[in-house]
Scaffold this active site. Structure first.
Site, mmCIF file in Angstrom:
data_model
loop_
_atom_site.group_PDB
_atom_site.id
_atom_site.type_symbol
_atom_site.label_atom_id
_atom_site.label_comp_id
_atom_site.label_asym_id
_atom_site.label_seq_id
_atom_site.Cartn_x
_atom_site.Cartn_y
_atom_site.Cartn_z
ATOM 1 N N GLU A 40 0.806 -1.230 0.000
ATOM 2 C CA GLU A 40 0.000 0.000 0.000
ATOM 3 C C GLU A 40 0.834 1.272 0.000
ATOM 4 O OE1 GLU A 40 -2.739 -0.436 3.273
ATOM 5 O OE2 GLU A 40 -3.446 -2.368 2.549
ATOM 6 N N ASN A 45 2.075 -5.183 -3.094
ATOM 7 C CA ASN A 45 0.679 -5.502 -2.757
ATOM 8 C C ASN A 45 -0.105 -4.215 -2.496
ATOM 9 O OD1 ASN A 45 -1.274 -7.627 -1.994
ATOM 10 N ND2 ASN A 45 -1.109 -6.826 0.088
ATOM 11 N N HIS A 82 -10.568 -6.638 -1.890
ATOM 12 C CA HIS A 82 -11.622 -6.479 -0.879
ATOM 13 C C HIS A 82 -12.836 -5.902 -1.614
ATOM 14 C CE1 HIS A 82 -9.117 -7.430 2.582
ATOM 15 N NE2 HIS A 82 -8.165 -6.693 2.031
ATOM 16 N N GLU A 95 -6.073 -10.828 -0.802
ATOM 17 C CA GLU A 95 -6.851 -10.580 0.431
ATOM 18 C C GLU A 95 -8.349 -10.575 0.114
ATOM 19 O OE1 GLU A 95 -5.498 -7.059 2.519
ATOM 20 O OE2 GLU A 95 -3.398 -7.461 2.045
ATOM 21 N N ASP A 104 -12.197 -10.753 -0.121
ATOM 22 C CA ASP A 104 -13.462 -10.968 0.574
ATOM 23 C C ASP A 104 -14.510 -10.155 -0.166
ATOM 24 O OD1 ASP A 104 -12.690 -8.412 1.581
ATOM 25 O OD2 ASP A 104 -12.225 -9.197 3.573
HETATM 26 O O1 G3I Z 1 -2.937 -6.025 19.083
HETATM 27 C C1 G3I Z 1 -4.141 -5.534 19.683
HETATM 28 C C2 G3I Z 1 -4.408 -6.295 20.911
HETATM 29 O O2 G3I Z 1 -3.389 -6.030 21.848
HETATM 30 C C3 G3I Z 1 -5.786 -5.885 21.449
HETATM 31 O O3 G3I Z 1 -6.108 -6.689 22.543
HETATM 32 C C4 G3I Z 1 -6.852 -6.045 20.378
HETATM 33 C C5 G3I Z 1 -8.202 -5.565 20.855
HETATM 34 O O4 G3I Z 1 -9.127 -5.640 19.815
HETATM 35 O O5 G3I Z 1 -6.486 -5.299 19.259
HETATM 36 C C6 G3I Z 1 -5.272 -5.750 18.711
HETATM 37 O O6 G3I Z 1 -4.941 -5.077 17.544
HETATM 38 C C7 G3I Z 1 -5.776 -5.301 16.430
HETATM 39 C C8 G3I Z 1 -4.942 -5.994 15.366
HETATM 40 O O7 G3I Z 1 -5.682 -6.094 14.176
HETATM 41 C C9 G3I Z 1 -4.500 -7.398 15.764
HETATM 42 O O8 G3I Z 1 -5.630 -8.224 15.947
HETATM 43 C C10 G3I Z 1 -6.251 -3.952 15.934
HETATM 44 O O9 G3I Z 1 -7.141 -3.417 16.878
HETATM 45 C C11 G3I Z 1 -6.940 -4.088 14.610
HETATM 46 O O10 G3I Z 1 -7.206 -2.789 14.090
HETATM 47 C C12 G3I Z 1 -6.043 -4.815 13.649
HETATM 48 O O11 G3I Z 1 -6.748 -4.930 12.425
HETATM 49 C C13 G3I Z 1 -6.054 -5.499 11.354
HETATM 50 C C14 G3I Z 1 -5.849 -4.437 10.286
HETATM 51 O O12 G3I Z 1 -5.228 -5.038 9.153
HETATM 52 C C15 G3I Z 1 -4.990 -3.294 10.774
HETATM 53 O O13 G3I Z 1 -4.669 -2.443 9.748
HETATM 54 C C16 G3I Z 1 -6.909 -6.620 10.793
HETATM 55 O O14 G3I Z 1 -6.984 -7.674 11.765
HETATM 56 C C17 G3I Z 1 -6.313 -7.153 9.508
HETATM 57 O O15 G3I Z 1 -7.207 -8.032 8.889
HETATM 58 C C18 G3I Z 1 -6.070 -5.994 8.559
HETATM 59 O O16 G3I Z 1 -5.470 -6.511 7.400
HETATM 60 C C19 G3I Z 1 -5.210 -5.560 6.362
HETATM 61 C C20 G3I Z 1 -3.970 -6.026 5.632
HETATM 62 O O17 G3I Z 1 -2.914 -6.195 6.536
HETATM 63 C C21 G3I Z 1 -3.569 -5.041 4.526
HETATM 64 N N1 G3I Z 1 -4.676 -4.794 3.631
HETATM 65 C C22 G3I Z 1 -5.924 -4.443 4.270
HETATM 66 C C23 G3I Z 1 -6.324 -5.481 5.304
HETATM 67 C C24 G3I Z 1 -7.703 -5.225 5.902
HETATM 68 O O18 G3I Z 1 -7.717 -3.998 6.567
#
Ligand code: G3I
Length: 390
Positions: free
Chosen positions: A190, A233, A270, A300, A302
């Site tokens: 990105e 990507n 997505h 990715e 969905d």
């Molecule tokens: O690490 C914390 C944890 O300590 C806490 O307890 C928990 C509470 O909800 O949050 C955790 O962090 C989360 C993290 O994922 C790990 O699970 C964040 O809140 C959450 O915002 C984060 O979201 C991820 C997101 O990327 C962040 O940008 C999604 O799971 C993940 O699916 C998403 O993936 C991205 C790709 O990497 C890049 N392309 C887009 C895609 C979808 O957004």
């Protein structure tokens, strides 16, 4: 056609950049007010909040050929993204092992996790996923090395030569550690701005290093593991006919011409059905990247159908058709080597987070091939039909 996508990366972007179709809509207002009221219900991580069953048709077991078996003759990988906690669920493991031959750690290889302090690497979070992949003869896609989001806080304080050196050290440390175990890396994720500018995104600290930070990142990754396939990507680059997809094409072309070791481009996929390029535009885009001599993977995928009109049956049927046509677009071009879904069950999806409006019973997006109870949705039939050339 003007594309204005949902995307994912808006997910990853700072709070000013909410997933556009949801931003400012009743769903978002609802989500904010529910957020304020649901302290108790928000104890579970948002991705782990089960959805109420969606209704609508499910496939009978006899209709569900394992996806990986159906994909094998096409020489395409069928992948899924996962988080380690999901592997505690036996039903999840069973479906994953039966249907998928490629695994992407959803968050556990990101900078904030693997190098939380300068030069101090922490690789253990991803290990259960790598072990599961090895047990089940799956390829691993590494996600991701250089990205403005989920970056360790210490990196955000750097600039200039210090940032450049940190980037190279990170790549060397991470790719070197998993050398031989990770088949593909999303080396740069990105980097491009949204919209028509065709520029690098302004909210990434790496942009200030100038465009050749990308060249340097790929060279460092190649040096650390010469056998790994290295990918650029991004999201909203899926179809021809937009400035951002042209910018991605120009970037990969420039890198190839400069002899930079870039081996593939990841189209995140997505899908927001309300504004998405037609399958023919996606096929043409895959073909033009392949003509540069790079692999293309849908990295990715969905398909969020919660907000389109119609009954649940109609939504899932539309999801089946969209998925079929996108998988068929990949199959139509030799260089398209894999399709990874960003999860496998509607039980666990980044789109279930309150941030994207999908609180239980309100705006579920139902984005993935298997429902919250692991039953195959019509989407699976769409994938199988495409893989069979139907
Ligand atoms: O690490 C914390 C944890 O300590 C806490 O307890 C928990 C509470 O909800 O949050 C955790 O962090 C989360 C993290 O994922 C790990 O699970 C964040 O809140 C959450 O915002 C984060 O979201 C991820 C997101 O990327 C962040 O940008 C999604 O799971 C993940 O699916 C998403 O993936 C991205 C790709 O990497 C890049 N392309 C887009 C895609 C979808 O957004």
């Amino acid at each position: 056609m003007t594309q204005s996508f949902p995307s994912a990366a808006r997910s990853s972007a700072p709070s000013t950049s909410l997933w556009s179709p949801l931003a400012g809509r009743p769903g978002r207002r609802l989500c904010l007010s529910v957020l304020a009221a649901c302290a108790a219900g928000c104890i579970l991580p948002p991705e782990a909040k089960p959805l109420a069953p969606a209704g609508g048709k499910r496939l009978a077991d006899a209709e569900v050929r394992p996806l990986r078996e159906a994909a094998a003759p096409t020489k395409r990988h069928i992948g899924f993204a996962a988080q380690p906690a999901q592997l505690r669920d036996d039903a999840f493991r069973k479906v994953a092992a039966a249907h998928f031959d490629s695994l992407t750690p959803e968050n556990q290889m990101k900078w904030e996790t693997v190098e939380p302090q300068p030069g101090q690497f922490a690789f253990q979070a991803a290990e259960p996923l790598l072990a599961f992949a090895a047990e089940n003869h799956m390829r691993v896609r590494g996600h991701t090395l250089v990205w403005h989001s989920q970056l360790a806080p210490w990196v955000k304080r750097l600039s200039g030569e210090a940032l450049h050196a940190a980037m190279l050290g990170h790549i060397q440390g991470v790719v070197g550690h998993w050398k031989g175990r990770v088949a593909q890396w999303d080396v740069v994720n990105e980097a491009l701005a949204d919209g028509p500018s065709g520029r690098l995104r302004a909210d990434s600290p790496f942009t200030a290093l100038g465009p050749t930070f990308i060249d340097d990142a790929f060279r460092a990754a190649h040096q650390a593991d010469p056998d790994a396939q290295l990918f650029y990507n991004d999201y909203e680059i899926e179809g021809v006919g937009t400035a951002k997809s042209d910018a991605a094409f120009a970037l990969v072309k420039r890198l190839r011409e400069a002899g930079v070791p870039v081996h593939g481009v990841g189209l995140q996929m997505h899908v927001d059905p309300r504004r998405w390029p037609a399958a023919e535009r996606i096929r043409a885009n895959i073909a033009r990247f392949a003509a540069l001599g790079v692999l293309v993977e849908l990295t990715e995928m969905d398909v969020a159908v919660g907000e389109i009109a119609g009954s649940i049956e109609q939504k899932l049927d539309r999801q089946r058709t969209l998925t079929h046509d996108i998988v068929a677009a990949c199959l139509a071009v030799d260089g398209c080597s894999g399709i990874t879904f960003w999860g496998l069950t509607d039980r666990y999806s980044w789109l279930n987070s309150p941030r994207w409006g999908a609180l239980r019973g309100q705006l579920p997006h139902y984005p993935l091939p298997f429902d919250a109870d692991y039953r195959a949705k019509p989407m699976v039939a769409g994938i199988l039909d495409a893989l069979a050339g139907r």
